[in-house]
Write an enzyme that holds these catalytic residues in place. Structure first.
Site, mmCIF file in Angstrom:
data_model
loop_
_atom_site.group_PDB
_atom_site.id
_atom_site.type_symbol
_atom_site.label_atom_id
_atom_site.label_comp_id
_atom_site.label_asym_id
_atom_site.label_seq_id
_atom_site.Cartn_x
_atom_site.Cartn_y
_atom_site.Cartn_z
ATOM 1 N N ASP A 183 0.855 -1.197 0.000
ATOM 2 C CA ASP A 183 0.000 0.000 0.000
ATOM 3 C C ASP A 183 0.886 1.240 0.000
ATOM 4 O OD1 ASP A 183 -1.899 2.096 0.638
ATOM 5 O OD2 ASP A 183 -3.258 0.509 1.272
ATOM 6 N N SER A 213 -7.156 4.334 -1.327
ATOM 7 C CA SER A 213 -6.996 2.869 -1.334
ATOM 8 C C SER A 213 -8.313 2.154 -1.628
ATOM 9 C CB SER A 213 -6.430 2.379 -0.004
ATOM 10 O OG SER A 213 -5.096 2.775 0.108
ATOM 11 N N THR A 248 -8.066 -1.676 1.599
ATOM 12 C CA THR A 248 -7.564 -2.669 0.629
ATOM 13 C C THR A 248 -8.167 -4.062 0.842
ATOM 14 O OG1 THR A 248 -5.556 -1.367 0.434
ATOM 15 C CG2 THR A 248 -5.463 -3.606 -0.448
ATOM 16 N N GLU A 281 -1.408 -7.789 2.004
ATOM 17 C CA GLU A 281 -1.163 -6.341 1.922
ATOM 18 C C GLU A 281 -0.112 -5.879 2.934
ATOM 19 O OE1 GLU A 281 -3.449 -2.045 2.326
ATOM 20 O OE2 GLU A 281 -3.860 -3.631 3.752
ATOM 21 N N HIS A 318 2.523 8.535 4.765
ATOM 22 C CA HIS A 318 1.669 9.672 5.156
ATOM 23 C C HIS A 318 2.372 10.471 6.255
ATOM 24 C CE1 HIS A 318 -2.225 9.227 3.139
ATOM 25 N NE2 HIS A 318 -2.104 7.909 3.260
ATOM 26 N N ASP A 355 -1.239 -0.081 -4.796
ATOM 27 C CA ASP A 355 -2.493 0.562 -5.173
ATOM 28 C C ASP A 355 -2.278 2.008 -5.627
ATOM 29 O OD1 ASP A 355 -1.746 1.211 -2.589
ATOM 30 O OD2 ASP A 355 -3.732 0.905 -1.709
ATOM 31 N N HIS A 356 -1.183 2.612 -5.130
ATOM 32 C CA HIS A 356 -0.840 4.004 -5.460
ATOM 33 C C HIS A 356 0.482 4.333 -4.783
ATOM 34 C CE1 HIS A 356 -1.880 4.942 -1.329
ATOM 35 N NE2 HIS A 356 -2.987 4.236 -1.500
ATOM 36 N N HIS A 372 -1.513 10.944 -1.024
ATOM 37 C CA HIS A 372 -1.134 10.098 -2.159
ATOM 38 C C HIS A 372 -0.760 10.969 -3.357
ATOM 39 C CE1 HIS A 372 -4.108 6.903 -0.404
ATOM 40 N NE2 HIS A 372 -3.130 7.221 0.426
HETATM 41 ZN ZN LIG Z 1 -2.959 6.154 2.171
#
Ligand SMILES: [Zn+2]
Length: 454
Positions: A50, A94, A147, A271, A280, A318-319, A409
């Site tokens: 993630d 997410s 997720t 995950e 973050h 996912d990003h 993100h």
């Molecule tokens: Zn995030």
């Protein structure tokens, strides 16, 4: 005499033709059998880092001091990450990215495997269950977090984690390992549920073995399992009590062992959920250790796939989170050795700091000796929690020369890495929804066949 020689020539010629047809046919049969073997995907292990962009993978590799297992995977591609394009937001969360990977459909940010009209979209996990495969979800975040939730449930709000917990439990998912115990327990039992339900008891009634420590996890060798190792997210690898909380690699090992008991095959999603959260927080040392821990889970999957030969392993994200750069402010240097001095996540350290203990704690936990000027600055920043967070984040990133452009993100594409039968299909640039579509096709879970299986 002449006639006789002619006759035997003919016989030899016919024999040669027959033999050559036989060898060609058998070679063809063997080749197509090999092709079938090569194309047969019995199991899929999908590992999602993630928030793990390309810089994150580099951070993991440089911090580890040797190459990552995921970098040894045979086929590499890239995927888009944006949510439904009509929104023109480009930056996904997410939930929308999880929906793309789980269902092959784009949706709005915040939506968990529902379309823009909030209608449920069938997930690959649900399709695999219908085809009588075993299925599992492993995460270091809450098992109800966006997720894993995107594979197990349908909701127009990713925050409805109490509802998501209930839906997840009732689905017959064979392996559920992660954090998020709070959403399974009523408020009266220190949980977060307002309906006063104890979903851990419900799970036991449904036949789940329930565990909440590494030791208990080790004892389970068959059946369905629910493991909830923390009230909230599991600890960052840097903070993990290794005797009590299992690592992501240990959870993956157990999941594969349990799921592989089904002869029809399995689908497992793993995950590395907290790479995102460390990013973050703009906390590179914490992110680095979670990336390396995630990569150890990749090794578990690859080791299994190498022996099994019918398992496809896919690693993706996912990003990207944080817009992270290794090297910043025009300085041509990155100092991973500075990150190695850190012994705690910023998240865990910050609430413990007081005006009396900060100097010793920062020295011990972050490996940072504050200058006189920094000392003055930190004293002033104690008035505001946000100030001290910013102060410490700046200090650790300055020392390692790590750059961040965001606490959220970014729209960057993410890597895809694949190994095993069908892996070559991922060796290109694709939309993130295509990752799902190819997996679904390789597992023979396309609509028509599903109906027959169900
Ligand atoms: Zn995030």
């Amino acid at each position: 005499m002449h006639n006789l020689r002619n006759k035997s020539y003919k016989q030899i010629l016919i024999l040669i033709i027959i033999l050559s047809i036989f060898f060609q046919t058998s070679a063809y049969i063997m080749a197509s059998a090999n092709d079938n073997n090569r194309n047969q995907v019995k199991n899929i292990i999908l590992l999602i880092g993630d928030g793990m962009g390309t810089s994150h993978i580099t951070l993991g590799r440089i911090s580890k001091g040797s190459n990552l297992h995921m970098n040894s995977m045979s086929y590499n591609g890239f995927a888009t990450t944006h949510p439904i394009p009509q929104e023109k937001k480009w930056v996904t969360d997410s939930a929308a990215a999880g929906t793309a990977l789980a269902t092959g459909n784009k949706t709005y940010n915040g939506y968990i495997s529902v379309d823009v009209d909030q209608k449920p979209l069938e997930t690959i996990l649900e399709k695999a269950l219908k085809s009588d495969r075993s299925v599992g979800l492993v995460t270091t975040a809450r098992i109800t977090h966006a997720t894993p939730a995107a594979f197990a449930s349908h909701n127009s709000s990713r925050d409805a984690e109490n509802q998501i917990a209930k839906e997840t439990i009732g689905k017959g998912i064979n392996v559920l390992l992660g954090g998020g115990r709070g959403h399974f327990l009523p408020k009266s039992d220190n949980g977060k549920r307002e309906d006063d339900k104890n979903l851990i008891n419900s799970a036991k009634n449904l036949g789940y073995e329930y565990v909440e420590s590494r030791k208990e996890l080790n004892k389970i060798n068959k059946g369905n399992i629910l493991g909830l190792f923390n009230d909230g997210h599991m600890n960052y690898e840097i903070d993990r009590d290794k005797s009590n909380e299992p690592s992501i690699a240990e959870m993956t090992t157990k999941a594969v062992k349990l799921l592989n008991q089904n002869k029809k095959g399995f689908f497992l999603m793993v995950e590395g959920g907290r790479i995102d959260q460390a990013s973050h927080a703009n906390d590179p040392a914490t992110a680095a250790l979670d990336i390396v821990a995630f990569d150890d889970a990749v090794k578990v999957a690859l080791d299994f796939a190498k022996k099994d030969k019918n398992t496809l392993v896919i690693v993706t994200a996912d990003h990207e989170t944080g817009g992270m750069s290794l090297g910043a402010n025009g300085i041509y240097n990155f100092k991973p050795e500075e990150l190695k001095k850190q012994k705690s996540s910023l998240e865990k350290l910050l609430p413990t700091l007081t005006e009396d203990n900060y100097e010793k704690e920062i020295e011990e936990k972050l490996g940072i000796t504050l200058s006189e000027e920094e000392n003055k600055e930190i004293i002033n920043s104690f008035k505001e929690k946000e100030e001290i967070t910013k102060f410490l984040t700046d200090i650790i990133n300055k020392r390692s020369n790590t750059g961040w452009t965001s606490r959220g993100h970014t729209a960057a594409d993410v890597p895809i890495k694949a190994y095993g039968p069908g892996a070559e299909r991922f060796s290109t640039y694709m939309d993130n929804t295509d990752i799902n579509k190819i997996m679904t096709e390789l597992l023979n879970l396309t609509g028509r066949k599903i109906k027959r299986a169900a």
